[in-house]
Design a protein around this motif. Structure first.
Motif, PDB file in Angstrom:
ATOM      1  N   ALA A   1       0.833  -1.208   0.000  1.00 35.95           N
ATOM      2  CA  ALA A   1       0.000   0.000   0.000  1.00 35.95           C
ATOM      3  C   ALA A   1       0.864   1.252   0.000  1.00 35.95           C
ATOM      4  N   ALA A   2       1.976   1.208   0.746  1.00 38.24           N
ATOM      5  CA  ALA A   2       2.884   2.351   0.775  1.00 38.24           C
ATOM      6  C   ALA A   2       3.533   2.557  -0.586  1.00 38.24           C
ATOM      7  N   LEU A   3       3.877   1.467  -1.261  1.00 40.02           N
ATOM      8  CA  LEU A   3       4.471   1.586  -2.591  1.00 40.02           C
ATOM      9  C   LEU A   3       3.484   2.191  -3.586  1.00 40.02           C
ATOM     10  N   ARG A   4       2.224   1.815  -3.475  1.00 40.47           N
ATOM     11  CA  ARG A   4       1.222   2.359  -4.400  1.00 40.47           C
ATOM     12  C   ARG A   4       1.102   3.873  -4.257  1.00 40.47           C
ATOM     13  N   ARG A   5       1.378   4.398  -3.067  1.00 39.46           N
ATOM     14  CA  ARG A   5       1.289   5.842  -2.855  1.00 39.46           C
ATOM     15  C   ARG A   5       2.255   6.591  -3.775  1.00 39.46           C
ATOM     16  N   TYR A   6       3.373   5.951  -4.137  1.00 42.69           N
ATOM     17  CA  TYR A   6       4.386   6.612  -4.959  1.00 42.69           C
ATOM     18  C   TYR A   6       4.445   6.061  -6.385  1.00 42.69           C
ATOM     19  N   ALA A   7       3.433   5.298  -6.776  1.00 41.26           N
ATOM     20  CA  ALA A   7       3.420   4.720  -8.117  1.00 41.26           C
ATOM     21  C   ALA A   7       3.358   5.790  -9.201  1.00 41.26           C
ATOM     22  N   PHE A   8       2.920   6.993  -8.851  1.00 46.91           N
ATOM     23  CA  PHE A   8       2.867   8.073  -9.842  1.00 46.91           C
ATOM     24  C   PHE A   8       4.258   8.440 -10.363  1.00 46.91           C
ATOM     25  N   LEU A   9       5.312   7.997  -9.653  1.00 49.77           N
ATOM     26  CA  LEU A   9       6.676   8.301 -10.083  1.00 49.77           C
ATOM     27  C   LEU A   9       7.091   7.503 -11.319  1.00 49.77           C
ATOM     28  N   ASP A  10       6.483   6.349 -11.540  1.00 52.11           N
ATOM     29  CA  ASP A  10       6.932   5.448 -12.610  1.00 52.11           C
ATOM     30  C   ASP A  10       7.092   6.129 -13.968  1.00 52.11           C
ATOM     31  N   PRO A  11       6.077   6.823 -14.473  1.00 55.01           N
ATOM     32  CA  PRO A  11       6.241   7.423 -15.807  1.00 55.01           C
ATOM     33  C   PRO A  11       7.070   8.704 -15.818  1.00 55.01           C
ATOM     34  N   LEU A  12       7.466   9.187 -14.652  1.00 52.83           N
ATOM     35  CA  LEU A  12       8.158  10.472 -14.571  1.00 52.83           C
ATOM     36  C   LEU A  12       9.670  10.351 -14.585  1.00 52.83           C
ATOM     37  N   ILE A  13      10.179   9.183 -14.224  1.00 57.86           N
ATOM     38  CA  ILE A  13      11.620   9.018 -14.058  1.00 57.86           C
ATOM     39  C   ILE A  13      12.228   8.476 -15.346  1.00 57.86           C
ATOM     40  N   PRO A  14      13.109   9.230 -15.990  1.00 62.59           N
ATOM     41  CA  PRO A  14      13.746   8.754 -17.228  1.00 62.59           C
ATOM     42  C   PRO A  14      14.505   7.455 -16.998  1.00 62.59           C
ATOM     43  N   THR A  15      14.399   6.548 -17.936  1.00 63.55           N
ATOM     44  CA  THR A  15      15.038   5.240 -17.768  1.00 63.55           C
ATOM     45  C   THR A  15      16.559   5.337 -17.766  1.00 63.55           C
TER      46      THR A  15
END
Length: 224
Positions: A189-203
């Motif tokens: 649940a804590a990880l889901r709180r920051y899932a919005f970061l996935d598309p924002l961080i360049p690979t």
């Protein structure tokens, strides 16, 4: 502060009880979105009427003690709601408990717990928190995501020495995010709180955690 502030999408102001800063109204009239914090009221008045420039602000970000004193509330969350009678967005920082925010215009409320870290130097963490919140706001994110980024950037900043030089960039944020996802002990649940970061961080920012920087201030040392 300059008499004629340059055009900007956003600006951060520190309000002074009983005193106006003319540049705030000037900037707001030009379309700049003002995000304000405030220091301790040494007069002991704690009168919101004394924060005259609050009328030009989009968001006000006091700590819990300041918010409760200014509103006469006994609860930080109640204080945040009371502050939205004076400013569209109120964000109350709760120290080790995180932060709580209310957006009067959208009806959103959000609460994000603090991230537990080993703190080396808290200098500038409050400013980094505000910068993170401004970043999310300008990006048009939901209130909860804005609050989460603010708390995360502040938490990462206290793990480095110095003020502005300790503010994390996307490399640090990306390294932290990949690291916490790799740990089996993380609460889903804590990880889901920051899932919005996935598309924002360049690979291409695939760097190991923890990152290490040069120590920016003479007189500080780091154990290696």
């Amino acid at each position: 502060a300059p008499d004629c502030p340059p055009p900007a999408r956003a600006a951060v102001a520190s309000l002074t009880p009983g005193r106006r800063a003319p540049w705030i109204a000037q900037a707001a009239r030009k379309g700049t979105r003002i995000f304000a914090d405030v220091g301790w009221d040494d007069t002991g008045a704690w009168d919101l009427a004394g924060l005259a420039d609050l009328e030009h602000c989009e968001a006000f970000l006091p700590n819990a003690e300041e918010a409760m004193r200014y509103t006469g509330s006994t609860c930080p969350k109640a204080a945040a709601h009371a502050l939205t009678e004076h400013v569209p967005v109120a964000v109350v920082t709760l120290g080790a408990e995180g932060a709580y925010a209310v957006d009067r215009r959208t009806g959103e409320t959000a609460e994000v717990p603090a991230i537990a870290v080993e703190a080396l130097d808290p200098t500038g963490a409050g400013d980094v928190f505000v910068a993170g919140f401004v970043t999310g706001t300008l990006a048009g994110w939901p209130l909860a995501d804005r609050l989460a980024l603010a708390g995360l950037t502040a938490a990462l900043s206290v793990q480095e020495f110095g003020g502005s030089l300790s503010a994390p960039g996307w490399s640090e944020i990306g390294a932290w995010w990949r690291r916490v996802q790799s740990l089996d002990t993380q609460n889903p649940a804590a990880l889901r709180r920051y899932a919005f970061l996935d598309p924002l961080i360049p690979t291409h920012l695939d760097r190991p955690w923890p990152l290490r920087r040069a120590v920016p201030t003479i007189g500080f040392g780091r154990n290696t």
